[in-house]
Design an enzyme around this catalytic site. Sequence first.
Site, PDB file in Angstrom:
ATOM      1  N   ASP A 166     -16.583  13.949   0.153  1.00 49.55           N
ATOM      2  CA  ASP A 166     -17.877  13.643  -0.446  1.00 49.55           C
ATOM      3  C   ASP A 166     -18.854  13.308   0.682  1.00 49.55           C
ATOM      4  OD1 ASP A 166     -19.084  12.792  -3.305  1.00 49.55           O
ATOM      5  OD2 ASP A 166     -19.863  11.461  -1.745  1.00 49.55           O
ATOM      6  N   GLU A 191     -22.348  17.006  -4.327  1.00 46.82           N
ATOM      7  CA  GLU A 191     -22.037  16.903  -2.902  1.00 46.82           C
ATOM      8  C   GLU A 191     -20.540  16.757  -2.641  1.00 46.82           C
ATOM      9  OE1 GLU A 191     -23.036  12.629  -4.241  1.00 46.82           O
ATOM     10  OE2 GLU A 191     -23.482  14.694  -4.801  1.00 46.82           O
ATOM     11  N   ARG A 193     -10.333  17.085  11.594  1.00 47.40           N
ATOM     12  CA  ARG A 193     -11.218  18.091  12.188  1.00 47.40           C
ATOM     13  C   ARG A 193     -12.496  18.223  11.381  1.00 47.40           C
ATOM     14  NH1 ARG A 193      -6.752  21.379  12.486  1.00 47.40           N
ATOM     15  NH2 ARG A 193      -7.603  22.721  10.839  1.00 47.40           N
TER      16      ARG A 193
END
Length: 412
Positions: A263, A306, A326
């Site tokens: 998120d 989102e 990552r």
Amino acid sequence: MLLPVLDIYTAFGMVALSAWTLLGVLWLLGRRFWAQGVPYVMAAAFCFGVAYWLFAIQKSLPPAWAMTGAHLCISVAIALLAIGYQRFRGQQWSLTDAITLGLPLLLLFAGMVAAPSDMSLQVRLRGVLFIGQLLWQLHVLLRATRGSASLGWKLVVAGLLVQILALMPLVIYGERQFVPAANMGIKLLLPWMTSMVMFLNLQITAYGYLRMLQDRQHEAERKAAGLDGLTQLPSRRTLMEHIPKAMALAEKEGSSLGLLVLDIDHFKKVNDRYGHVAGDAVIQHVAWVLRNQIREQDFPARYGGEEFVVLLPQATSDIVYSTAQRIAHAVHAEVVAHDDERIRVSVSLGAHLQKVHAGLCWEEMLAVADAALYEAKNTGRDRVVLSAAARAQVMASPSPAAGTTSQQCRNG
């Protein structure tokens, strides 16, 4: 009642007119697919028309000129079709296309030089050459399908096979079968029927090619319907369709399935301060990071607003942990430029790893990963939180990374 005498020249003329008629059809129905080989197919139809028109008027021309010109046009037409199919595959103009067009012409001229007076031998050699060109077309079409043959592709291939069969008598009998005589009447049934076969084959090939184009467009539309319009990632609906397949495969392989839920931090503040256009740019940035930081077999999707979800098949604890890190690091490391503003973005991630077994529900995995996500947001954001199950597997891993892993991993 008198029956009409079969006229081979009329038959040739009908094939020529049908080929030229196809030019208009291809223009009207195929121009929106212009970059996918339509100009080459139209040029091929024109050349076929010229070839059969030369056959039709050969009594008005020196026979050798008419036959040679017609065969040259047929060779060019077959080559143009092959090049058009290469454009359909998405391949740009290359040396292969130049060879496809030029080599047959050189061989035709070589045959005329080697046997200038033996028309029967020349006709046989040209028949062999045409069959070779058609086989190359078939090779290109086989590569174009990549294992998903449509109805249009099947029609075009069927047309190719019909052309090859129609050319076999040309190779076997040479000039005797192919060159008509004006006084043979009903004895010209075989070449007349051959011309009718070519007439029908032109229609089938053109229709099949247009169907190939339409089938490709429908497939592209189907895929586009499954993508999120803003990010071009798979949509939530597509994710829901993909999940059962991924879980069934993982259960069959006895492997684990990783799940990331992420998120964008403080996204409402981004919209309030910079506007919704800037908010869209932030979402696109995160989607770009996802595409570049996951493995080829992983499946990212925009879950809503989102929020994003990533499925990681054949995952291990190290893969889940390193992939999440990552992504979080890559999002945090870059700023989003919008107008004159530079927007700093971060994400919170919840990560889960689950051995798939019979009776496992997707909602269970999502609830666990979601709980880890909310823990990440409640403990400072901009971090990765592993579920208890995933954390236990990471801590048990002998890899160097596992020894330094904690429940919460802050970036920056």
